[in-house]
Design an enzyme around this catalytic site. Structure first.
Site, mmCIF file in Angstrom:
data_model
loop_
_atom_site.group_PDB
_atom_site.id
_atom_site.type_symbol
_atom_site.label_atom_id
_atom_site.label_comp_id
_atom_site.label_asym_id
_atom_site.label_seq_id
_atom_site.Cartn_x
_atom_site.Cartn_y
_atom_site.Cartn_z
ATOM 1 N N SER A 107 -7.430 -1.162 -1.896
ATOM 2 C CA SER A 107 -8.303 -0.089 -2.380
ATOM 3 C C SER A 107 -9.659 -0.649 -2.822
ATOM 4 O O SER A 107 -10.348 -1.282 -2.025
ATOM 5 C CB SER A 107 -7.595 0.674 -3.501
ATOM 6 O OG SER A 107 -8.239 1.897 -3.759
ATOM 7 N N ASP A 212 -3.591 9.174 3.746
ATOM 8 C CA ASP A 212 -4.245 8.713 2.520
ATOM 9 C C ASP A 212 -5.363 9.682 2.161
ATOM 10 O O ASP A 212 -6.390 9.737 2.842
ATOM 11 C CB ASP A 212 -4.803 7.301 2.737
ATOM 12 C CG ASP A 212 -5.332 6.660 1.462
ATOM 13 O OD1 ASP A 212 -5.610 7.400 0.494
ATOM 14 O OD2 ASP A 212 -5.471 5.426 1.439
ATOM 15 N N HIS A 242 -1.630 6.371 -0.022
ATOM 16 C CA HIS A 242 -2.608 5.333 -0.355
ATOM 17 C C HIS A 242 -1.996 3.960 -0.636
ATOM 18 O O HIS A 242 -2.493 2.951 -0.139
ATOM 19 C CB HIS A 242 -3.442 5.775 -1.557
ATOM 20 C CG HIS A 242 -4.521 4.816 -1.926
ATOM 21 N ND1 HIS A 242 -5.478 4.379 -1.026
ATOM 22 C CD2 HIS A 242 -4.801 4.172 -3.101
ATOM 23 C CE1 HIS A 242 -6.303 3.539 -1.619
ATOM 24 N NE2 HIS A 242 -5.905 3.386 -2.872
#
Length: 267
Positions: A107, A212, A242
């Site tokens: 991320s 996601d 995610h």
């Protein structure tokens, strides 16, 4: 399961807390850069899997995150966090000079890892990007508001496993408050720098969940297409959200990651 030990590393803005997992006779070093608002303690399962592949695993809590100091989730320049990764790499490789280094970023940590790789390609044997914030990110639209609204991350976007979201909400080391304007500006600046930076010539793996919603795959691809080199590989997982390392198909994901790293280290 091997429990982590703690070490402290002098970072750009303060002393960072780093979790380290080590088995017998490690053959390589895995550096993990966690995502926004979370901390390295959420990567115990990942560390377990990497230990089975003979890794020495080190994962810092970024400044303002987890057990590291600083205002929560606040930084004015992402380059400080990139420099912190380099400080950790230097310290660990000084103790293990013959071991190659693989950087794994998730991320926001994927954004930091991509920027680090652009600046220090020769110091990495391989790079793994999990659901990275690259290209564009819809969360940056919050900068258009005079006051940043309180829009915490929806735990349902993390994984199809509801226990992951429940643990996330209950984790006191996870930030559950609003985004900070300075941090969002720093992310925006970092994305622009990555888009204008060099391509990645080291072996790189990009993994992403098709569903996601927090960091949409299509938005990330706009950044990926700017930096992908000749040794670039990708896996997009149908139905996954995610946090691929916490998803219902996490074993499949980690098998792909470990196989990629094995090939990169043996090439």
């Amino acid at each position: 399961m091997i429990e982590s030990t703690d070490r402290e590393v002098a970072g750009s803005l303060g002393t960072l807390t780093v979790r380290e997992w080590s088995g017998d006779n490690p053959g390589w070093i895995a550096l993990i850069a966690h995502g926004y608002g979370e901390h390295s303690g959420r990567y115990q399962w990942v560390a377990d899997q990497l230990l089975q592949a003979r890794a020495l695993v080190c994962a810092p809590d970024h400044i303002g995150h987890g057990r590291s100091p600083g205002d929560r989730v606040y930084y004015e320049d992402a380059e400080y966090l990139v420099a912190d990764l380099e400080a950790l790499r230097r310290e660990v490789t000084a103790q293990h000079p013959d071991l190659p280094v693989v950087l794994i970023g998730h991320s926001m940590g994927g954004m930091l890892a991509a920027r680090y790789a652009q600046e220090h390609q020769r110091r990495l044997a391989a790079l793994v990007l999990s659901g990275p914030v690259l290209g564009t990110w819809h969360v940056l639209d919050l900068l258009e508001h005079d006051e940043i609204p309180d829009t915490p991350i929806d735990p349902a976007t993390l994984s199809r496993d509801p226990e992951v979201g429940a643990a996330y909400l209950a984790d006191e080391l996870v930030w559950h408050g609003p985004f900070k304007r300075a941090t969002l500006r720093a992310v925006d600046d970092c994305l622009l720098a990555i888009n204008e930076g060099p391509t990645l010539e080291i072996p790189t793996l990009w993994v992403h969940g098709e569903d996601d919603e927090l960091v949409p795959e299509a938005d990330t691809r706009t950044g990926i297409d700017r930096i992908r080199g000749n040794e670039f590989h990708e896996h997009i997982y149908p139905g996954a959200r995610h946090e691929l390392f916490n998803e219902t198909n996490k074993t499949e994901v980690m098998t792909d990651v470990r196989n990629f790293i094995g090939r990169a280290l043996n090439s």
